[in-house]
Motif scaffolding. Structure first.
Motif, PDB file in Angstrom:
ATOM      1  N   ILE A 140      21.108 -65.841 -22.555  1.00  0.00           N
ATOM      2  CA  ILE A 140      22.533 -66.203 -22.487  1.00  0.00           C
ATOM      3  C   ILE A 140      22.960 -66.487 -21.043  1.00  0.00           C
ATOM      4  O   ILE A 140      23.682 -67.447 -20.782  1.00  0.00           O
ATOM      5  N   PHE A 141      22.517 -65.651 -20.114  1.00  0.00           N
ATOM      6  CA  PHE A 141      22.993 -65.814 -18.735  1.00  0.00           C
ATOM      7  C   PHE A 141      22.337 -67.011 -18.056  1.00  0.00           C
ATOM      8  O   PHE A 141      22.972 -67.670 -17.228  1.00  0.00           O
ATOM      9  N   ILE A 173      24.493 -69.737 -19.158  1.00  0.00           N
ATOM     10  CA  ILE A 173      25.747 -69.763 -18.394  1.00  0.00           C
ATOM     11  C   ILE A 173      25.502 -70.417 -17.032  1.00  0.00           C
ATOM     12  O   ILE A 173      26.282 -71.267 -16.590  1.00  0.00           O
ATOM     13  N   PHE A 210      31.086 -64.113 -12.744  1.00  0.00           N
ATOM     14  CA  PHE A 210      32.023 -64.588 -13.765  1.00  0.00           C
ATOM     15  C   PHE A 210      32.604 -63.380 -14.492  1.00  0.00           C
ATOM     16  O   PHE A 210      32.034 -62.286 -14.491  1.00  0.00           O
ATOM     17  N   ASN A 211      33.752 -63.593 -15.122  1.00  0.00           N
ATOM     18  CA  ASN A 211      34.411 -62.492 -15.819  1.00  0.00           C
ATOM     19  C   ASN A 211      33.648 -62.107 -17.081  1.00  0.00           C
ATOM     20  O   ASN A 211      33.164 -62.968 -17.823  1.00  0.00           O
ATOM     21  N   ASP A 212      33.551 -60.784 -17.306  1.00  0.00           N
ATOM     22  CA  ASP A 212      32.908 -60.296 -18.528  1.00  0.00           C
ATOM     23  C   ASP A 212      33.768 -60.668 -19.739  1.00  0.00           C
ATOM     24  O   ASP A 212      35.003 -60.618 -19.697  1.00  0.00           O
ATOM     25  N   LEU A 213      33.073 -61.063 -20.813  1.00  0.00           N
ATOM     26  CA  LEU A 213      33.746 -61.465 -22.057  1.00  0.00           C
ATOM     27  C   LEU A 213      34.498 -60.301 -22.701  1.00  0.00           C
ATOM     28  O   LEU A 213      35.491 -60.499 -23.392  1.00  0.00           O
ATOM     29  N   ASP A 214      34.055 -59.089 -22.479  1.00  0.00           N
ATOM     30  CA  ASP A 214      34.601 -57.892 -23.130  1.00  0.00           C
ATOM     31  C   ASP A 214      34.913 -56.856 -22.051  1.00  0.00           C
ATOM     32  O   ASP A 214      34.197 -55.866 -21.902  1.00  0.00           O
ATOM     33  N   LEU A 252      30.844 -59.903 -13.719  1.00  0.00           N
ATOM     34  CA  LEU A 252      29.382 -59.810 -13.742  1.00  0.00           C
ATOM     35  C   LEU A 252      28.817 -60.643 -12.601  1.00  0.00           C
ATOM     36  O   LEU A 252      29.226 -61.805 -12.417  1.00  0.00           O
ATOM     37  N   ASN A 260      22.804 -51.696 -15.961  1.00  0.00           N
ATOM     38  CA  ASN A 260      22.127 -50.963 -17.022  1.00  0.00           C
ATOM     39  C   ASN A 260      20.724 -51.550 -17.173  1.00  0.00           C
ATOM     40  O   ASN A 260      20.567 -52.768 -17.260  1.00  0.00           O
ATOM     41  N   GLY A 311      21.642 -48.844 -22.231  1.00  0.00           N
ATOM     42  CA  GLY A 311      22.630 -49.729 -22.840  1.00  0.00           C
ATOM     43  C   GLY A 311      22.552 -51.178 -22.403  1.00  0.00           C
ATOM     44  O   GLY A 311      23.505 -51.933 -22.585  1.00  0.00           O
ATOM     45  N   GLN A 312      21.407 -51.600 -21.831  1.00  0.00           N
ATOM     46  CA  GLN A 312      21.290 -53.013 -21.442  1.00  0.00           C
ATOM     47  C   GLN A 312      21.239 -53.879 -22.698  1.00  0.00           C
ATOM     48  O   GLN A 312      20.397 -53.670 -23.579  1.00  0.00           O
ATOM     49  N   SER A 313      22.152 -54.831 -22.787  1.00  0.00           N
ATOM     50  CA  SER A 313      22.194 -55.704 -23.964  1.00  0.00           C
ATOM     51  C   SER A 313      21.837 -57.147 -23.638  1.00  0.00           C
ATOM     52  O   SER A 313      21.484 -57.907 -24.537  1.00  0.00           O
ATOM     53  N   VAL A 314      21.949 -57.539 -22.371  1.00  0.00           N
ATOM     54  CA  VAL A 314      21.550 -58.887 -21.955  1.00  0.00           C
ATOM     55  C   VAL A 314      20.410 -58.737 -20.953  1.00  0.00           C
ATOM     56  O   VAL A 314      20.560 -58.059 -19.919  1.00  0.00           O
ATOM     57  N   HIS A 365      21.971 -58.179 -14.158  1.00  0.00           N
ATOM     58  CA  HIS A 365      23.388 -58.379 -13.845  1.00  0.00           C
ATOM     59  C   HIS A 365      23.967 -57.070 -13.359  1.00  0.00           C
ATOM     60  O   HIS A 365      23.554 -55.988 -13.769  1.00  0.00           O
ATOM     61  N   HIS A 402      27.594 -55.091 -12.996  1.00  0.00           N
ATOM     62  CA  HIS A 402      28.994 -55.031 -13.403  1.00  0.00           C
ATOM     63  C   HIS A 402      29.817 -54.583 -12.190  1.00  0.00           C
ATOM     64  O   HIS A 402      29.540 -53.521 -11.612  1.00  0.00           O
TER      65      HIS A 402
HETATM   66  P1  5GP Z   1      24.873 -54.893 -20.473  1.00  0.00           P
HETATM   67  O1  5GP Z   1      25.287 -54.309 -21.816  1.00  0.00           O
HETATM   68  O2  5GP Z   1      23.564 -55.634 -20.628  1.00  0.00           O
HETATM   69  O3  5GP Z   1      24.875 -53.933 -19.349  1.00  0.00           O
HETATM   70  O4  5GP Z   1      25.995 -55.946 -20.104  1.00  0.00           O
HETATM   71  C1  5GP Z   1      26.087 -57.207 -20.700  1.00  0.00           C
HETATM   72  C2  5GP Z   1      27.508 -57.667 -20.528  1.00  0.00           C
HETATM   73  O5  5GP Z   1      27.551 -59.052 -20.785  1.00  0.00           O
HETATM   74  C3  5GP Z   1      28.494 -57.015 -21.481  1.00  0.00           C
HETATM   75  O6  5GP Z   1      29.495 -56.354 -20.722  1.00  0.00           O
HETATM   76  C4  5GP Z   1      29.028 -58.165 -22.308  1.00  0.00           C
HETATM   77  O7  5GP Z   1      30.412 -58.028 -22.589  1.00  0.00           O
HETATM   78  C5  5GP Z   1      28.753 -59.362 -21.432  1.00  0.00           C
HETATM   79  N1  5GP Z   1      28.510 -60.598 -22.154  1.00  0.00           N
HETATM   80  C6  5GP Z   1      27.658 -60.788 -23.188  1.00  0.00           C
HETATM   81  N2  5GP Z   1      27.662 -62.073 -23.560  1.00  0.00           N
HETATM   82  C7  5GP Z   1      28.523 -62.715 -22.729  1.00  0.00           C
HETATM   83  C8  5GP Z   1      28.951 -64.086 -22.615  1.00  0.00           C
HETATM   84  O8  5GP Z   1      28.525 -64.982 -23.351  1.00  0.00           O
HETATM   85  N3  5GP Z   1      29.877 -64.364 -21.648  1.00  0.00           N
HETATM   86  C9  5GP Z   1      30.348 -63.397 -20.802  1.00  0.00           C
HETATM   87  N4  5GP Z   1      31.253 -63.781 -19.887  1.00  0.00           N
HETATM   88  N5  5GP Z   1      29.971 -62.110 -20.877  1.00  0.00           N
HETATM   89  C10 5GP Z   1      29.061 -61.769 -21.828  1.00  0.00           C
END
Ligand code: 5GP
Ligand code: ZN
Length: 113
Positions: free
Chosen positions: A5-6, A9, A28-32, A40, A86, A92-95, A99, A101
């Motif tokens: 994903i990144f 981006i 860039f700004n985090d989506l959530d 991020l 993370n 809790g790393q999801s991407v 990156h 935060h």
């Molecule tokens: P992690 O969970 O890996 O530490 O953080 C991944 C972050 O990426 C999360 O805070 C999530 O909200 C953010 N994120 C995931 N997908 C996208 C996206 O498509 N765009 C943006 N701007 N942030 C994203």
């Protein structure tokens, strides 16, 4: 990297709200957002996680922290800010593109959950 994903981006294939960009770093700004300010910071080149930082690729990590300090100063995070990464599933790393935060605008607890 395919299906990252990144990386998409960075390539402009997925939209993002950019707050800083140069040759090697994108912010860039985090989506959530988890705080009033949640940015991020990523290397443009794919690094999977903090566990993949090596002597060969670590210069960009120092540069990311310079950018974080610059953004914090410019955006007036006078009360403090937190920079966190993370690494791995239990953290809790999801991407899976390195990156950092940059969080600000509220109080943070320690230790983190
Ligand atoms: P992690 O969970 O890996 O530490 O953080 C991944 C972050 O990426 C999360 O805070 C999530 O909200 C953010 N994120 C995931 N997908 C996208 C996206 O498509 N765009 C943006 N701007 N942030 C994203
Ligand atoms: Zn990537």
């Amino acid at each position: 990297m395919d299906n990252c994903i990144f990386c998409k981006i960075v390539a402009g294939e997925i939209p993002s709200t950019k707050v800083y960009e140069d040759d090697t770093v994108l912010a860039f700004n985090d989506l959530d957002p988890q705080a009033p300010a949640h940015i991020l910071l990523i290397p443009k080149n794919h690094i999977g996680s903090a566990g993949e930082i090596t002597p060969e690729n670590s210069a960009v990590v120092a540069h990311i922290f310079e950018v974080a300090a610059k953004l914090a100063a410019e955006k007036g995070f006078a009360d403090g800010f937190r920079v966190v990464t993370n690494c791995g599933a239990s953290a809790g790393q999801s991407v899976h593109h390195l990156h950092f935060h940059l969080l600000a605008g509220r109080d943070f607890t320690w230790p983190p959950g």
